[in-house]
Design an enzyme around this catalytic site. Structure first.
Site, mmCIF file in Angstrom:
data_model
loop_
_atom_site.group_PDB
_atom_site.id
_atom_site.type_symbol
_atom_site.label_atom_id
_atom_site.label_comp_id
_atom_site.label_asym_id
_atom_site.label_seq_id
_atom_site.Cartn_x
_atom_site.Cartn_y
_atom_site.Cartn_z
ATOM 1 N N TYR A 172 -2.179 -1.232 10.968
ATOM 2 C CA TYR A 172 -2.220 -1.457 9.517
ATOM 3 C C TYR A 172 -0.896 -1.040 8.886
ATOM 4 C CZ TYR A 172 -3.613 -1.205 4.622
ATOM 5 O OH TYR A 172 -3.678 -1.385 3.252
ATOM 6 N N SER B 20 0.877 -1.173 0.000
ATOM 7 C CA SER B 20 0.000 0.000 0.000
ATOM 8 C C SER B 20 0.915 1.224 0.000
ATOM 9 C CB SER B 20 -0.835 -0.003 1.281
ATOM 10 O OG SER B 20 -1.497 1.235 1.445
HETATM 11 N N1 LIG Z 1 -8.681 -0.321 -1.217
HETATM 12 C C1 LIG Z 1 -7.642 0.461 -1.010
HETATM 13 O O1 LIG Z 1 -7.764 1.703 -1.037
HETATM 14 C C2 LIG Z 1 -6.269 -0.151 -0.755
HETATM 15 C C3 LIG Z 1 -5.176 0.714 -0.743
HETATM 16 C C4 LIG Z 1 -3.906 0.194 -0.516
HETATM 17 C C5 LIG Z 1 -3.736 -1.171 -0.320
HETATM 18 N N2 LIG Z 1 -4.821 -1.998 -0.331
HETATM 19 C C6 LIG Z 1 -4.572 -3.432 -0.091
HETATM 20 O O2 LIG Z 1 -5.103 -4.185 -1.164
HETATM 21 C C7 LIG Z 1 -5.414 -5.514 -0.722
HETATM 22 C C8 LIG Z 1 -6.803 -5.888 -1.192
HETATM 23 O O3 LIG Z 1 -7.752 -5.073 -0.546
HETATM 24 P P1 LIG Z 1 -9.081 -4.522 -1.240
HETATM 25 O O4 LIG Z 1 -8.962 -3.041 -1.275
HETATM 26 O O5 LIG Z 1 -9.365 -5.262 -2.485
HETATM 27 O O6 LIG Z 1 -10.129 -4.857 -0.072
HETATM 28 P P2 LIG Z 1 -11.412 -5.821 0.015
HETATM 29 O O7 LIG Z 1 -12.369 -5.505 -1.083
HETATM 30 O O8 LIG Z 1 -11.878 -5.722 1.425
HETATM 31 O O9 LIG Z 1 -10.809 -7.276 -0.252
HETATM 32 C C9 LIG Z 1 -9.974 -7.908 0.697
HETATM 33 C C10 LIG Z 1 -9.828 -9.375 0.352
HETATM 34 O O10 LIG Z 1 -8.970 -9.971 1.335
HETATM 35 C C11 LIG Z 1 -9.576 -11.160 1.774
HETATM 36 N N3 LIG Z 1 -9.227 -11.495 3.154
HETATM 37 C C12 LIG Z 1 -9.355 -10.758 4.245
HETATM 38 N N4 LIG Z 1 -9.003 -11.483 5.328
HETATM 39 C C13 LIG Z 1 -8.650 -12.697 4.879
HETATM 40 C C14 LIG Z 1 -8.189 -13.907 5.481
HETATM 41 N N5 LIG Z 1 -8.015 -14.051 6.801
HETATM 42 N N6 LIG Z 1 -7.912 -14.972 4.689
HETATM 43 C C15 LIG Z 1 -8.083 -14.893 3.346
HETATM 44 N N7 LIG Z 1 -8.517 -13.792 2.713
HETATM 45 C C16 LIG Z 1 -8.803 -12.716 3.480
HETATM 46 C C17 LIG Z 1 -11.070 -10.965 1.609
HETATM 47 O O11 LIG Z 1 -11.697 -12.227 1.378
HETATM 48 P P3 LIG Z 1 -12.544 -13.081 2.445
HETATM 49 O O12 LIG Z 1 -13.079 -12.100 3.455
HETATM 50 O O13 LIG Z 1 -13.595 -13.726 1.610
HETATM 51 O O14 LIG Z 1 -11.566 -14.045 2.960
HETATM 52 C C18 LIG Z 1 -11.143 -10.119 0.359
HETATM 53 O O15 LIG Z 1 -11.209 -10.942 -0.795
HETATM 54 C C19 LIG Z 1 -5.237 -5.493 0.799
HETATM 55 O O16 LIG Z 1 -3.983 -6.067 1.132
HETATM 56 C C20 LIG Z 1 -5.251 -4.000 1.136
HETATM 57 O O17 LIG Z 1 -4.564 -3.715 2.317
HETATM 58 C C21 LIG Z 1 -6.072 -1.518 -0.550
#
Ligand SMILES: NC(=O)c1ccc[n+]([C@@H]2O[C@H](COP(=O)([O-])OP(=O)(O)OC[C@H]3O[C@@H](n4cnc5c(N)ncnc54)[C@H](OP(=O)(O)O)[C@@H]3O)[C@@H](O)[C@H]2O)c1
Length: 271
Positions: A144, A131
């Site tokens: 985080y 991130s």
């Molecule tokens: N959105 C942003 O603005 C942003 C910015 C910077 C970085 N990121 C990073 O991008 C990545 C993806 O996030 P996203 O934005 O796509 O969020 P999201 O829509 O909430 O998706 C998160 C995914 O992680 C999975 N997950 C969470 N806990 C888990 C566990 N214990 N075991 C397996 N899977 C798990 C969830 O699946 P299940 O709950 O079905 O397991 C879901 O598919 C993350 O690492 C996040 O920190 C996001």
């Protein structure tokens, strides 16, 4: 046929990445806990795995299944993650440890399971979704950010360790992306610190995160991940999505105090 494993594929960046890798011709395994949320992916020919990155057995079984079915694994996208927000004073240490289990140890365990196969193939690519939060910081985001700073450092060491075996490690640094992430982070901070001494900071940061909802589509990051997976000589880091480059630039050129002031100013503006 190249084989890819994408974690956190039931939503957001992971779901979009599974689709884009599939379109690019990979045999894709999409992994997450909520298997029913991946029915749409399955309908398009993507293989779905029930995997909890805090459950060792589910990771061991998942990788075993991929190897049994395809005999190889070319790309690992470590994307599963969430934001545990709240004041350091308020977040129970068990929750802080769980945040590390998901965002860091789950990622590292999958590397342990996949690397032997990639070494045998003498090729492979590990794409770790960090991130911009792996370089910057916010109040109420200490755990985080700690996990994402850890992902950054771990990935750099890993890149050197795996280089002699023809395996490359790439870090992705998304900015604000429209996914379920923001809602989960706001819910966490309100539950943990919304009613006490930090409630004004919670109100302000919740306001800022609501702005982030105007962020980029997940496909912006998925496209960068596909590029990172396919490039002959990938960059070590790719920053993309809403605000990513200007924010990282500001962090690079400003002193800590100046960055503090800029961030607090933004908080007040969006509150
Ligand atoms: N959105 C942003 O603005 C942003 C910015 C910077 C970085 N990121 C990073 O991008 C990545 C993806 O996030 P996203 O934005 O796509 O969020 P999201 O829509 O909430 O998706 C998160 C995914 O992680 C999975 N997950 C969470 N806990 C888990 C566990 N214990 N075991 C397996 N899977 C798990 C969830 O699946 P299940 O709950 O079905 O397991 C879901 O598919 C993350 O690492 C996040 O920190 C996001």
């Amino acid at each position: 046929m190249k084989v890819a494993l994408v974690t956190g594929a039931s939503s957001g960046i992971g779901e979009s990445t599974a689709l884009e890798l599939h379109k690019a011709g990979y045999t894709v395994y999409a992994a997450a806990r909520r298997v029913q949320r991946m029915e749409g992916l399955a309908a398009q020919g993507i293989r779905v795995l029930a995997m909890d990155v805090t459950n060792d057995e589910s990771m061991v079984e998942g990788v075993k299944k991929i190897i049994a079915e395809t005999g190889r694994i070319d790309v690992l996208v470590n994307n599963a993650g969430y934001g545990s927000y709240g004041a350091v004073e308020d977040v129970p240490l068990d929750e802080a440890k769980y945040q590390f289990e998901v965002n860091v140890f789950g990622l590292a365990r999958l590397v342990q399971l996949v690397a032997p196969h990639m070494r045998e193939q003498r090729s492979g690519r590990i794409v770790n979704v960090s991130s911009i939060g792996g370089r910057i910081y916010e109040p109420l985001g200490a755990w985080y950010h700690s996990t994402k700073f850890a992902v950054e450092g771990l990935s750099d060491s890993l890149r050197l360790e795996l280089k002699p075996f023809g395996i490359d490690v790439v870090v992705i640094q998304p900015g604000g992306i429209k996914t379920e992430w923001g809602g989960i982070a706001v819910e966490n901070m309100q539950k943990t610190s919304g009613g006490g001494a930090y409630k004004e900071q919670v109100r302000q940061l919740s306001g800022l995160f609501s702005q982030a909802e105007r962020g980029s589509e997940p496909k912006v990051i998925a496209d960068v991940i596909v590029k990172a997976a396919q490039a002959r000589r990938p960059r070590t880091r790719y920053a993309a999505g809403f605000g990513a480059r200007p924010i990282l630039f500001a962090r690079r050129v400003l002193s800590d105090r100046a960055f503090d002031a800029m961030f607090l100013g933004a908080l007040r503006r969006f509150a």
